[in-house]
Design a protein around this motif. Structure first.
Motif, mmCIF file in Angstrom:
data_model
loop_
_atom_site.group_PDB
_atom_site.id
_atom_site.type_symbol
_atom_site.label_atom_id
_atom_site.label_comp_id
_atom_site.label_asym_id
_atom_site.label_seq_id
_atom_site.Cartn_x
_atom_site.Cartn_y
_atom_site.Cartn_z
ATOM 1 N N ARG A 1 20.373 -21.307 9.804
ATOM 2 C CA ARG A 1 20.743 -19.945 10.178
ATOM 3 C C ARG A 1 19.518 -19.205 10.744
ATOM 4 N NH1 ARG A 1 22.656 -15.977 5.509
ATOM 5 N NH2 ARG A 1 24.663 -16.996 5.667
ATOM 6 N N LEU A 2 18.382 -19.425 10.124
ATOM 7 C CA LEU A 2 17.172 -18.757 10.597
ATOM 8 C C LEU A 2 16.809 -19.210 12.017
ATOM 9 C CD1 LEU A 2 14.833 -18.689 7.499
ATOM 10 C CD2 LEU A 2 16.133 -16.841 8.527
ATOM 11 N N TYR B 1 19.090 -17.577 14.402
ATOM 12 C CA TYR B 1 18.680 -16.195 14.622
ATOM 13 C C TYR B 1 17.521 -16.143 15.612
ATOM 14 C CZ TYR B 1 21.402 -13.519 11.205
ATOM 15 O OH TYR B 1 22.404 -12.867 10.542
ATOM 16 N N GLU B 2 16.581 -17.063 15.448
ATOM 17 C CA GLU B 2 15.422 -17.054 16.334
ATOM 18 C C GLU B 2 15.859 -17.281 17.778
ATOM 19 O OE1 GLU B 2 12.590 -20.040 15.472
ATOM 20 O OE2 GLU B 2 11.130 -19.259 16.911
ATOM 21 N N LEU B 3 16.756 -18.250 17.965
ATOM 22 C CA LEU B 3 17.213 -18.555 19.317
ATOM 23 C C LEU B 3 17.966 -17.375 19.920
ATOM 24 C CD1 LEU B 3 18.423 -22.215 18.804
ATOM 25 C CD2 LEU B 3 16.622 -21.481 20.352
ATOM 26 N N ILE B 4 18.851 -16.795 19.119
ATOM 27 C CA ILE B 4 19.648 -15.674 19.636
ATOM 28 C C ILE B 4 18.732 -14.514 19.976
ATOM 29 C CG2 ILE B 4 21.452 -14.032 19.079
ATOM 30 C CD1 ILE B 4 22.586 -16.168 17.192
ATOM 31 N N ASN B 5 17.787 -14.256 19.080
ATOM 32 C CA ASN B 5 16.816 -13.197 19.316
ATOM 33 C C ASN B 5 16.117 -13.373 20.638
ATOM 34 O OD1 ASN B 5 16.986 -11.767 17.084
ATOM 35 N ND2 ASN B 5 15.379 -12.816 15.972
ATOM 36 N N HIS B 6 15.740 -14.609 20.898
ATOM 37 C CA HIS B 6 14.944 -14.860 22.084
ATOM 38 C C HIS B 6 15.840 -15.097 23.293
ATOM 39 C CE1 HIS B 6 11.972 -15.235 18.967
ATOM 40 N NE2 HIS B 6 11.061 -15.040 19.863
ATOM 41 N N ILE C 1 18.621 -16.608 24.062
ATOM 42 C CA ILE C 1 19.369 -17.794 24.461
ATOM 43 C C ILE C 1 20.835 -17.480 24.199
ATOM 44 C CG2 ILE C 1 19.634 -20.266 24.200
ATOM 45 C CD1 ILE C 1 16.814 -19.487 24.874
ATOM 46 N N ILE D 1 26.426 -15.247 15.291
ATOM 47 C CA ILE D 1 25.834 -16.085 14.242
ATOM 48 C C ILE D 1 26.906 -16.642 13.305
ATOM 49 C CG2 ILE D 1 25.363 -14.100 12.737
ATOM 50 C CD1 ILE D 1 23.012 -17.017 13.047
#
Lengths: 350, 882
Positions: free
Chosen positions: A275-276, A279-284, A286, A329
């Motif tokens: 999940r983390l 989150y990182e991918l979505i944040n950046h 993608i 997510i």
């Protein structure tokens, strides 16, 4: 100094290296004197924009190359201010209404009507109309598309619209019927390789055809991606041998890691780890559908044939949810858990 | 998803009724069932397994050996009966756990806990009174088992008899263990309904102990010591059926209630009856039965007395200025306590009894500084007319002069924004007051009250206990001719109203019109309805819904009760569930132990994943519903459905004890933080794309997916490899794409994994990095466009000019700017608020005109100062042109 992909971008229809039939068609249309509204569609990196630009040049001449960008502010009825960026020359105007999200209708209504209601004042202009390019047309809301319908006909004297999008399914039928549909297919591996080879020769880089073919293959028909990958390679490695590895983008590596960890452990602790990463991918930035797609294909490399079908079914199920839901997510996570369960129950059977 | 199944479980015991009945039938047909049982295997198989001898006797012997052999005689129990009971128990357990869920799969499991408790329960034969052995009481009673209790094995199977009113009056009951068909609350209610008293632990006054399975060992020990008769559930029901009713509990009550009754009679005598009956009918009961003497005030006796003492001594203390007394004497008093317990009443009463004219200010009066001043002045300097006329005639009271005035500041914590300065004025007033002041508030911890505490003597009123209110309520009831079914009704009312006397009276007065007699159920219902929403925080709510206890059939919370949790916090609870559902270990996946077929750990993993997958799917469904609600469609009527899908159902699948076991393990939804991060990065990306727009054709996503991996290398590798020599290369590339230094930082930040910004930044030498920044800042760079906000603010300022004079536009900039600056300074010196900001603006104006920066107007700071500055410029220009 600039990147190769922009250095070797063709600027006229004659320079285009593939889809020659299409280039021919476009040339005839541009000279016919009755230029229609156009809907260009095809996968990204296939050369839609490049072709649109070549057509514009064919229509208006050198003038279209003098582009300026400005930001216009639109005010909604609820007094919210929206900034939209507009790139324009004296002959054309390019806008991405989906930048403002739900308020795309307002941009369409205000901007396009504004342009449509003014006539070309330059008497020397080759054409009496202006061209409006609408990017990411498939992300346009229903309201915005509906707002276009009548405008397209009413002001046909003053404007032509060129839509640019990936798929036509999200364009409403009335718009589709008012346009000339032009499909720009992705280049084949050979065509991409040819382009890469040309660039390599021009840049005086020694590189074997094998590597070029591998680059082209890995880019999956996205020529932009192919050229950029090629550039990354020559940037990182001075001598490229036949065996050198083709680099893949950062985000792709990251997603492959997720796939590996799904295969390795199926536990709630691992889901939380994943999940983390999500989150990182979505944040950046993608896009979630791309994450899901890449993850699915990455999983295929590791799983047994038996459950590939099921994984595909689940992936398309959750892909739909990504688009109809709100919080991506949730759906990505549900997909991962589903896959873990599939793997476990498959293990049980065998 | 098996909704029916779900409702069956969530609906508590009633939903399970059918299954339970079936189970009972099953057990009748095949009495010799083993406690371990293979699912999906036919009956003959089971019978073979049941021939295996039970390990019961062995274990019992061990136990008794430890405890003493003398007890051995007592455990003569037929093995068959024991097995039968074990089977019933086993069925019940199966019912509750994942059996239904996996009925189609060949999964075997043994419930070790169940097995343990079966062994224990072999002794508790229901058909005859229970003999308690020491070994029984000591065997494996753990808190863990206690938590895992599953509720009555056969709920609703027995018919509950209707007994005569008050048939249990005067008897005291203690409950222990699980009864067969009633859960604890139901059984206690039953006893209370018929006038019986329920206490928690047995004592010499206990009449009966009702014993079920798994009786508490401590209690049983005591029962033995005191030789209290025990009852089973059946016997209890029988007792209710057969006991004679005692219709009038006032007369025929045994000892325990007699004293209460005497009290009541005494009390009713105290209430003045006919003094002012003429308008009693129209009065509210709260007015009608207001205490007329200090004795009539329910509870808080000591506080009332000390308040009276304080008021009594006030005058003498006032003369000494409160200074020479011990330090806990103040010129004012502060009464705090819950609503409805008689604070105002007590204050008024004491004031009257001490011979004061009471002047009350409450929230309905304006209590601003001015008003307070005014009123107090008139109050202290004038004689009240009432006192003037009455001062001779008053009988019995200690009225000495008519000039005594008591100020009551009621609802002091209600002093709000409208009463600005009220509180400080009140404190000032108290410091130099000529009259006693009593302030009354609910919450003494509220910040408004805190300052008041320094100048007031505090009297904390507590909630009166049930005993203190009971008699008074009874008196009023008799007077108003309301009958109570049993005396327990009053207790229940008091409990339900949270000891709020006023609320009870209001309720009774309204009930009077519809009911002649009030029975136990009515009171109970009232208690539930008026149960105040207790403030639960987000974590407690998440624990409640994800924990096991809520889903335990013993817990009677219904589906709606669970849904109500969602409505308490409909925005955050779904997120909270989504954040934390992975942190509990699904209960349905617990209890697998090693078995000959398959790997139990694997099975546990499989079942866990299945449960989590179902939960995740429900959350996913919930998100779609959420879109319907909060999206363009705004279907708010779907809220309950959303609650079901996003909170109740996921919790149904995933609930369990948290794997770490600690309470503060749940975390706040991280989605909120992550979402704002997403927003930030997408803004950065948009900026990059706009800047690059002139050179590239791709959209935002293309920039991120394809350009950035290459760009971040191209922008960092020269700095890493070629060090300072690479700087020009990087700046050249940035200039080609119109990227700013901010964009450079953003590009680094946007990388993930191998392109992680921090990693790359670490690789770049610090010296090179500072050099790069310096070099970038001294050189000038092409800019693709100006921000709209800059353009906008300029055009706006143009419109504010009084006269748009186009000739002026070509006037040389420098002149006007100089004028502008000096003028601004003059102007701004007059206005202290905009000084600094204004100077800022003027410098910004210069920067804008040079056109080197595209971010001058970004923040739009100091718009006020800017506005005035521009305005003044317009003025100067105008004068110049004339």
């Amino acid at each position: 100094m600039c990147l190769l992909v922009d250095k070797y971008r063709p600027t006229s229809l004659d320079q285009l290296t593939y889809h020659h039939d299409l280039s021919h068609l476009l040339k005839i249309t541009a000279h016919s004197g009755s230029f229609p509204h156009m809907l260009m569609y095809g996968p990204s990196g296939a050369g839609k924009k490049t072709r649109i630009f070549c057509v514009l040049k064919e229509l208006f001449g050198e003038g279209v190359e003098k582009i300026k960008i400005d930001q216009r502010t639109f005010v909604t009825s609820s007094n919210r201010k929206l900034d939209a960026n507009i790139a324009s020359s004296i002959y054309h105007l390019e806008v991405t209404p989906s930048d403002v999200g739900n308020y795309d209708r307002i941009v369409i209504q205000e901007l396009i009507k504004d342009v449509a209601q003014t006539q070309q004042v330059d008497l020397n202009a080759k054409q009496r109309f202006k061209v409006i390019i609408i990017n990411e047309a498939d992300a346009l809301g229903r309201d915005a598309q509906a707002a276009l319908r009548r405008t397209m006909e009413k002001y046909a004297k003053n404007i032509r619209i060129i839509f640019c999008c990936n798929v036509t399914s999200r364009i409403i039928a009335p718009i589709r019927s008012r346009c000339l549909l032009v499909r720009v297919a992705a280049p084949t591996i050979e065509e991409s390789t040819q382009v890469l080879r040309q660039i390599a020769t021009n840049e005086k880089i020694k590189i074997s055809d094998d590597v070029l073919i591998r680059i082209a293959g890995k880019s999956e028909g996205n020529l932009r991606n192919a050229i950029l990958t090629f550039e990354t390679m020559i940037m990182q490695q001075a001598n490229i041998s036949k065996t050198s590895e083709v680099p893949s983008p950062d985000w792709k590596d990251h997603i492959e890691n997720i796939a590996k960890s799904i295969i390795k452990t199926q536990s709630s602790a691992n889901i939380m780890e994943i999940r983390l990463v999500f989150y990182e991918l979505i944040n950046h930035c993608i896009p979630a559908p791309i994450i899901l797609k890449t993850l699915t294909f990455a999983l295929f490399k590791h799983v047994h044939d038996d459950i590939k079908m099921q994984i595909t079914a689940q992936a398309s199920f959750y892909d739909h949810r990504l688009r109809t839901g709100q919080k991506v997510i949730i759906h990505l996570e549900a997909f991962v858990i589903k896959v873990m369960h599939l793997i476990l129950s498959n293990n049980q059977k065998s | 998803m098996d909704i029916r199944n779900f409702f069956g479980k969530a609906g508590g015991t009633s939903g399970n009724k059918k299954n339970a009945e079936k189970d009972v039938e099953n057990t009748k047909r095949q009495p010799k069932k083993r406690m371990t049982k293979k699912r999906g295997i036919n009956d003959s198989d089971e019978e073979t397994t049941s021939k295996i001898p039970l390990p019961v006797s062995n274990q019992d012997e061990n136990q008794t050996d430890n405890k003493g052999k003398s007890k051995r005689k007592q455990k003569k129990i037929k093995v068959e009966e024991a097995i039968k009971e074990a089977a019933i128990k086993e069925e019940a357990i199966k019912e509750e756990t994942a059996s239904k869920y996996f009925s189609d799969k060949r999964i075997t499991r043994i419930d070790s806990k169940a097995r343990k408790s079966e062994l224990e329960s072999l002794h508790n034969d229901e058909s005859k009174p229970i003999e308690i052995t020491k070994s029984n009481t000591n065997k494996g009673f753990t808190y863990r088992n206690f938590l895992q209790r599953t509720g009555p094995p056969a709920p609703g199977t027995k018919e509950i008899p209707i007994g005569a009113d008050n048939c249990l009056l005067g008897m005291t009951f203690v409950f222990t263990g699980d009864l067969e068909s009633l859960n604890r609350e139901e059984s206690q209610d039953l006893v209370k309904k018929y006038g019986g008293k329920v206490t928690a632990s047995p004592s010499s006054r206990t009449s009966y102990v009702v014993v079920g399975e798994d009786a508490g060992p401590k209690k049983m020990e005591k029962v033995q010591q005191l030789k209290i008769p025990t009852l089973t559930e059946d016997q209890l029901l029988e007792l209710i059926k057969t006991s004679p009713g005692k219709s009038d509990f006032l007369n025929k009550s045994p000892k325990t209630t007699k004293s209460r009754v005497e009290n009541i009679v005494k009390d009713s005598a105290q209430i003045p009856n006919s003094s002012d009956t003429e308008n009693l009918m129209s009065q509210l009961w709260t007015e009608k039965y207001k205490p007329k003497s200090i004795k009539e005030i329910c509870g808080n006796k000591s506080q009332v007395e000390s308040l009276q003492k304080w008021l009594n001594a006030w005058e003498s203390n006032h003369k000494t200025g409160f200074k020479f007394q011990s330090n806990n004497l103040f010129p004012a008093a502060l009464i705090s306590g819950n609503p409805g317990i008689g604070k105002t009443t007590a204050a008024h009463l004491i004031g009257k009894l001490e011979g004061y004219d009471v002047k009350e200010f409450n929230a309905s009066d304006t209590r601003s500084k001015k008003e307070l001043d005014e009123v107090v002045k008139t109050a202290t300097q004038n004689t009240s007319i009432a006192g003037f006329f009455h001062h001779e005639s008053s009988q019995g009271s200690k009225r000495k002069n008519a000039n005594k005035i008591l100020i009551i500041m009621d609802e002091a914590d209600g002093m709000s924004a409208g009463d600005r300065g009220g509180m400080t004025e009140l404190i000032k007033l108290i410091r130099k007051t000529q009259v006693p002041i009593i302030c009354i508030c609910n919450d003494r911890k509220s910040p408004k009250i805190r300052s008041l505490l320094n100048v007031c003597q505090e009297f904390k009123f507590q909630k009166p206990r049930v005993e203190q209110i009971r008699s008074r309520i009874m008196t009023i009831a008799t007077r108003e001719k309301i009958k109570f079914n049993t005396i327990n009704v009053v207790d229940e009312l008091v409990k339900g109203a949270n000891a709020d006397i006023r609320q009870i009276l209001t309720l009774l007065s309204s009930l009077k019109y519809s009911h002649d007699t009030i029975n136990y159920e009515d009171a109970k219902e009232f208690g539930k309805a008026s149960e105040k929403d207790t403030g639960m925080n987000l974590w407690e709510m998440a624990y409640m819904i994800l924990g096991t206890s809520t889903w335990n059939p013993r817990n009677k919370s219904s589906l709606n009760d669970k849904l109500d949790l969602y409505f308490l916090e409909s925005d955050l609870l779904p997120l909270m569930i989504q954040e934390n559902y992975l942190k509990v270990k699904p209960e349905r996946a617990t209890g697998f132990v090693k078995h000959n077929e398959g790997n139990p750990h694997f099975l546990e993993q499989l079942v866990t994943m299945e449960a989590l997958s179902k939960a995740a799917d429900c959350i996913s469904d919930g998100d779609l519903v959420d879109r319907m609600i909060h999206g363009t469609q705004q279907h708010w009527s779907l809220m309950p459905f959303h609650g079901m899908m996003s909170c109740v159902l996921p919790a149904y699948y995933a609930h369990g004890n948290s794997s770490g076991g600690q309470a503060n393990q749940f975390t706040f939804p991280s989605w909120l933080g992550q979402n704002s991060k997403t927003g930030k990065y997408s803004r950065l990306l948009k900026e990059i794309q706009i800047h690059m727009r002139l050179r590239i054709s791709g959209d935002k996503n293309e920039v991120r997916l394809n350009y950035l991996p290459t760009l971040s290398k191209a922008l960092s590798l020269p700095l890493i490899c070629e060090r300072s020599e690479g700087i020009n290369k990087v700046i050249g590339l940035m200039d080609y794409y119109y990227l700013t230094k901010d964009d450079w930082d953003a590009i680094m930040e946007l990388g993930v994994g191998s392109n992680d910004g921090e990693k790359i930044l670490k690789e770049i030498d610090k010296y090179v990095k500072t050099n790069f920044t310096k070099r970038y800042n001294v050189t000038s760079h092409p800019v693709s466009f100006f921000k709209a906000s800059t353009v906008n603010s300029m055009s706006k300022s143009g419109s504010t000019r009084e006269l748009p004079d186009f000739d002026e536009a070509i006037e040389p900039e420098e002149d006007s700017k100089e004028e502008e600056v000096t003028d601004e300074e003059n102007d701004l010196s007059k206005d202290k608020f905009i000084k600094t900001v204004g100077q800022n603006t003027s410098s910004r104006g210069k920067r804008n005109s040079s056109g080197a920066s595209n971010r001058g107007g970004r923040s739009g700071r100091g718009s006020r100062g800017g506005g005035s500055g521009r305005g003044s410029r317009g003025g100067v220009r105008k004068s110049a042109s004339k």
